[in-house]
Design a protein around this motif. Structure first.
Motif: not given
Lengths: 420, 436
Positions: A137-140, B90-91, B97, B99
């Motif tokens: 779910r993290f930007p990859r 990736a930003p 987040y 998570l």
């Protein structure tokens, strides 16, 4: 042609190069019409196998010799051992996962995604535990990087040892990774990220392999990766999650990554003190030699890839890479380093990734001493074995990026040699 | 658009010239015919002019389209230069987040067991040299030898002093390791091979104390604990320098390399020590290379000194035969047993050509008298069982593998035991499938 270095097989190849009509290349020049063309072949008449015959396909049987291979006597047990990528038989730059070299300290483990946990602790605001799902779910990002064991070519410190580029240079692979930048996870936990901090990374297998990475690198290009070449990592490469440390020695690419700890000093684990350190002639040792310096090797012709087509057009092909950035140039010598010519790069080199080079020539059948010499974007030129030995002696074991020499005789047989 | 007038004007000018000539000819007798002809001509020229105008317009339109394309490419380039390209990294987010979840203290305690060079991370507990010897013989000696001297290719842990500058340095805890923390950390987390993480803090302290004693680094009454840890001096503590390649190597090797006449002559000084056979079934076999460097050409810028004669053509070797895929044994139990056996494979071999390793080979073990494999040195318990004629049955095997040290007191087998009944059933079935 894979077992070409077996004496009887070598002898056979000498024969086939001389008698072109009987060889592989001979068929097209056969006397009279070729039955493969004039006669109806089974495959052109009967139907082939249907879809789903192999739900996950393996290479065709004719390529079954293109496999990883180990050298049993190198290690005490295959569970704590290494094997070698068949780089002699590959082209382009991407290494298929199924034949990419393996290095385990306590065997490859089966760790499922549901059972996977990743912990971040140490000097962080909030120690965290992630599941595999969390990571997705993290930007990859996607990047192609080479992974080279620090011991690649290590045997050759003591002179020409194993006759095959798979064995002298095969502790390397090059894949396209998909993963989350390590800095994203560090930020998520509120890590202290000043330059004097370290990140200690550790695997979930029984070896619990752990390495210390300086914070500057951790924030730069390190990836927590879960896919390679588009599909899940293979078990032997750390499924479901491994660390990717671009340009740095393979031992730091911790597989089955389970823990990331922010520390105020290097842990000085077994793998960064008693192993992967370089002993010099006077007995002192160099540590923290993380970057893999620019290196190249000709993969064909090579001992496992003799010239079987006789004189005429010949493609010399090889690989170059640098842990410091892009490969900008590769030179090739046919006379053991007296004269050099610049090879053609298959495509513009990516940073810290394998670059393919070619030199297209007409071979007149004269013996050659083939060498290649890589240059990277820092201007570094791959050294000769003599240059390396002068600086480090012969007991280093690790980080040997010397220029390799193949002696190609008049029959096209290539052999690993050392030259003056 | 600047192109269209340039193209149009020459065409119109030509038409005016033709019209002027037509008026000068009108007084002649044949003027009627001529006028008609000229009128036709004027029409034709007008048509030609208008077609030229159309062509010019089309060309102008194409030029405009090309200019637009250039503008688009330039705009895209400028976007990429500003870092706003379609292939962005990736930003970053300013906030979290959100998570993952907070780690429990118990979880951190379970996994964060590494020890730092200054001793941080060492647990409570202690161990002395003599206890260490007992634990070492039981847990470590099968690979590292009773005196930490190393068995076969397994690491040597003691000795090797003053060898680091020799041709083949012996790198041991005593001669090479710079930090004692590393020894505790590694033994505690990663050893014994095939049973990592099973040593208690006391056992680990004791083993480390014994390794230090084996290296003559402590006396036999030494007790290792958090308190005595920093008293131990490591021989090679000062033997390491931080990577100095940038100063010693890179500075010198970042120069434009030689391309021509880089050497006068090149000779082959060494040939490959091993030829490597690569059989179709996988792996490799190393064979000593008997060939000498004598008789090989040397090289100059003129090429090789001579071309060696080819060896006589021998008979062709048979082509390698691909090994047929093994028939798939659809026995779930055996499959499961094979999987369980991985826990044993560090020390035991079974199957074709199995040899004794750290533990005895296991072919035909069911129905065999205990402690009866040739060439294996058994612990006293198995020697007695052998003398008493005890035989391995699936039941005995399951009992042994459930709790090895309870079943057979003093066994050298460092394996903790299988907890699950189905694993015990699977492993016994698996072992039973291998005949003598």
């Amino acid at each position: 042609m894979d077992d070409a270095f077996k004496p009887s097989r070598r002898a056979f190849l000498r024969g086939s190069a001389a008698v072109a009509a009987a060889g592989l290349a001979g068929a097209a020049y056969a006397n009279g019409p070729d039955p493969l063309i004039t006669e109806l072949q089974d495959w052109a008449s009967y139907t082939g196998v249907g879809v789903d015959e192999t739900p996950y396909g393996m290479p065709i049987s004719f390529e079954s010799h293109v496999v990883r291979r180990n050298v049993e006597w190198l290690t005490a047990s295959p569970i704590s051992s290494i094997n070698f990528t068949p780089i002699h038989a590959l082209d382009g730059t991407i290494t298929p996962q199924g034949c990419a070299f393996e290095r385990h300290h306590s065997g490859a483990i089966e760790l499922s995604k549901p059972d996977y946990r990743l912990m971040i602790n140490g000097l962080v605001d909030q120690p965290l535990v992630f599941t595999y799902e969390d990571l997705e779910r993290f930007p990859r990002e996607n990047h192609v990087y080479f992974c080279e064991c620090a011991a690649n070519t290590g045997m050759e410190w003591a002179g020409a040892q194993l006759n095959g580029v798979q064995f002298t240079h095969g502790m390397i692979h090059n894949m396209e990774y998909t993963g989350v930048p390590l800095r994203t996870l560090l930020k998520e936990a509120g890590a202290e990220v000043s330059r004097d901090k370290w990140v200690y990374v550790e695997g979930a297998d029984a070896s619990s392999n752990g390495r210390s990475i300086p914070m500057e690198k951790a924030l730069d290009d390190v990836l927590v990766a879960f896919k390679a070449n588009g599909e899940a990592l293979r078990m032997e490469h750390g499924y479901p999650v491994r660390l990717v440390v671009p340009g740095w020695e393979g031992n730091m690419w911790v597989k089955w990554l389970r823990r990331i700890e922010v520390t105020d000093m290097a842990v000085e684990s077994r793998e960064e003190t008693s192993k992967y350190t370089d002993v010099y002639a006077d007995g002192t040792a160099r540590k923290w030699t993380w970057e893999m310096d620019a290196k190249s090797v000709i993969t064909s012709p090579s001992p496992q890839m003799p010239i079987t087509h006789g004189t005429g057009p010949l493609v010399i092909s090889g690989l170059a890479w640098s842990g410091h950035g892009r490969i900008t140039r590769v030179d090739v010598s046919k006379d053991g380093g007296i004269t050099w010519e610049t090879a053609r790069l298959g495509k513009q080199g990516d940073t810290k990734a394998l670059t393919r080079f070619y030199l297209d020539m007409d071979w007149d059948g004269a013996p050659m001493l083939l060498q290649s010499r890589a240059m990277d974007e820092t201007g570094y030129v791959q050294p000769t074995k003599a240059q390396l030995r002068e600086k480090r002696g012969e007991n280093s074991v690790y980080h040997n990026n010397c220029i390799q020499t193949w002696y190609v005789n008049a029959e096209g047989i290539a052999e690993n040699v050392e030259v003056s | 658009m600047s192109k269209s007038p340039n193209i149009l004007w020459p065409a119109l000018g030509g038409t005016a010239l033709v019209l002027g000539a037509a008026f000068g000819l009108m007084n002649r007798d044949y003027a009627g015919d001529r006028i008609e002809a000229l009128e036709t001509r004027v029409e034709a020229v007008s048509a030609q002019a208008s077609s030229a105008a159309e062509q010019a317009e089309a060309e102008a339109a194409r030029a405009a389209a090309l200019e637009q394309q250039v503008a688009e490419v330039q705009a895209a380039a400028s976007v990429m230069a500003k870092g706003g390209s379609v292939t962005a990294p990736a930003p970053h987010r300013d906030g979290r987040y959100g998570l993952g979840r907070a780690a429990y203290a118990e979880e951190i305690a379970a996994w964060d067991v590494d020890v730092l060079p200054d001793g941080r991370g060492l647990p409570e507990g202690s161990g002395d040299v003599w206890t260490g010897e007992e634990v070492f013989v039981e847990q470590c000696a099968s690979c590292h030898g009773d005196f930490a001297e190393g068995v076969d290719n397994w690491p040597v842990l003691a000795g090797g002093f003053d060898t680091l500058a020799d041709k083949d340095p012996v790198k041991t805890v005593g001669s090479y390791w710079p930090y004692l923390s590393t020894v505790y950390d590694y033994v505690h987390r990663s050893m014994p091979f095939g049973g990592a993480g099973t040593l208690s803090a006391d056992e680990t302290y004791a083993i480390v104390a014994y390794i230090l004693y084996s290296n003559d680094m402590v006396e036999d009454d030494f007790v290792l604990s958090r308190d005595t840890f920093m008293d131990v001096e490591m021989h090679n503590a000062e033997g390491f320098v931080v990577d100095d390649r940038p100063e010693l190597e890179y500075a010198e090797w970042r120069a434009e390399p030689c391309m021509e006449n880089c050497k006068e002559e090149v000779e082959i000084t060494m040939r490959s020590v091993f030829l490597v056979e690569t059989p179709p079934e996988g792996g490799s076999n190393s064979v000593m290379n008997e060939a000498a460097v004598d008789g090989l050409p040397s090289f100059t810028s003129e090429g090789p000194s001579f071309i060696p004669a080819a060896a006589p053509t021998p008979a062709a070797a048979p082509a390698p035969v691909a090994t047929p895929a093994a028939a798939s044994e659809d026995d779930a139990m055996l499959k499961q047993g094979e999987k369980v056996f991985r826990k044993c494979a560090a020390c035991h071999a079974v199957g074709e050509g199995a040899k004794n390793k750290v533990g005895p080979q296991l072919n035909g073990i069911m129905g065999r008298t205990m402690g009866s494999v040739d060439g294996f040195s058994y612990s006293d318990g198995f020697v007695e069982a052998n003398a008493a004629g005890k035989v391995w049955t699936p039941e005995e095997m399951a009992a042994f593998l459930a709790k090895p040290k309870t079943y057979m007191k003093g066994t050298k087998m460092a394996f903790a035991g299988l907890r699950k009944d189905e694993d015990l059933a699977a492993i016994t079935a698996y072992l039973q499938s291998f005949a003598e």
